[in-house]
Scaffold this motif. Sequence first.
Motif, PDB file in Angstrom:
ATOM      1  N   SER A  30       0.832  -1.196   0.000  1.00  0.00           N
ATOM      2  CA  SER A  30       0.000   0.000   0.000  1.00  0.00           C
ATOM      3  C   SER A  30       0.871   1.253   0.000  1.00  0.00           C
ATOM      4  N   GLY A  31       0.538   2.182  -0.872  1.00  0.00           N
ATOM      5  CA  GLY A  31       1.303   3.413  -0.967  1.00  0.00           C
ATOM      6  C   GLY A  31       2.427   3.359  -1.978  1.00  0.00           C
ATOM      7  N   ASN A  32       2.721   2.175  -2.488  1.00  0.00           N
ATOM      8  CA  ASN A  32       3.796   2.000  -3.467  1.00  0.00           C
ATOM      9  C   ASN A  32       3.240   1.638  -4.836  1.00  0.00           C
ATOM     10  N   ALA A  33       3.778   2.268  -5.875  1.00  0.00           N
ATOM     11  CA  ALA A  33       3.542   1.757  -7.215  1.00  0.00           C
ATOM     12  C   ALA A  33       4.275   0.424  -7.307  1.00  0.00           C
ATOM     13  N   VAL A  48       7.647  -5.541 -16.925  1.00  0.00           N
ATOM     14  CA  VAL A  48       6.595  -5.995 -17.830  1.00  0.00           C
ATOM     15  C   VAL A  48       5.359  -5.099 -17.710  1.00  0.00           C
ATOM     16  N   ALA A  49       4.993  -4.801 -16.466  1.00  0.00           N
ATOM     17  CA  ALA A  49       3.787  -4.013 -16.218  1.00  0.00           C
ATOM     18  C   ALA A  49       3.924  -3.296 -14.886  1.00  0.00           C
ATOM     19  N   THR A  50       3.306  -2.113 -14.803  1.00  0.00           N
ATOM     20  CA  THR A  50       3.315  -1.351 -13.556  1.00  0.00           C
ATOM     21  C   THR A  50       1.901  -0.931 -13.193  1.00  0.00           C
ATOM     22  N   ILE A  51       1.694  -0.720 -11.902  1.00  0.00           N
ATOM     23  CA  ILE A  51       0.400  -0.237 -11.416  1.00  0.00           C
ATOM     24  C   ILE A  51       0.645   0.745 -10.281  1.00  0.00           C
ATOM     25  N   SER A  52       0.035   1.911 -10.383  1.00  0.00           N
ATOM     26  CA  SER A  52       0.183   2.920  -9.342  1.00  0.00           C
ATOM     27  C   SER A  52      -0.650   2.537  -8.126  1.00  0.00           C
TER      28      SER A  52
END
Length: 116
Positions: A30-33, A48-52
Amino acid sequence: QVQVVESGGGLVQAGESLRLSCTASGNIFSGNAMAWYRQAPGKQRAVVATISNGGGTDYVDSVKGRFTISRDNAKNTVYLEMTSLKPEDTADYYCNKANMRSPFPWGQGTQVTVSS
């Protein structure tokens, strides 16, 4: 001690799907991308993929339209849904912060093998 654990990999045929999961001890996501990375044999680990933290996503071109990253902060879990898998997706998959300036200790990863 932070411990990241990836799971869900396996051996599949081209065109099939897998869902990877990433969890950790403690509420550390929580709080981290967050991001999924992969390392193919003989190659460097690459994102490969990121999520905010708010759910915004981004993907490398080679997986756009086939992979979906998501997160459940209440469960401290990050997912990677992989569809239409190709042999070139074969790699060890890891999750960690999207910002590599202060990563969590790397987990063992989960192996994905796609046969043609």
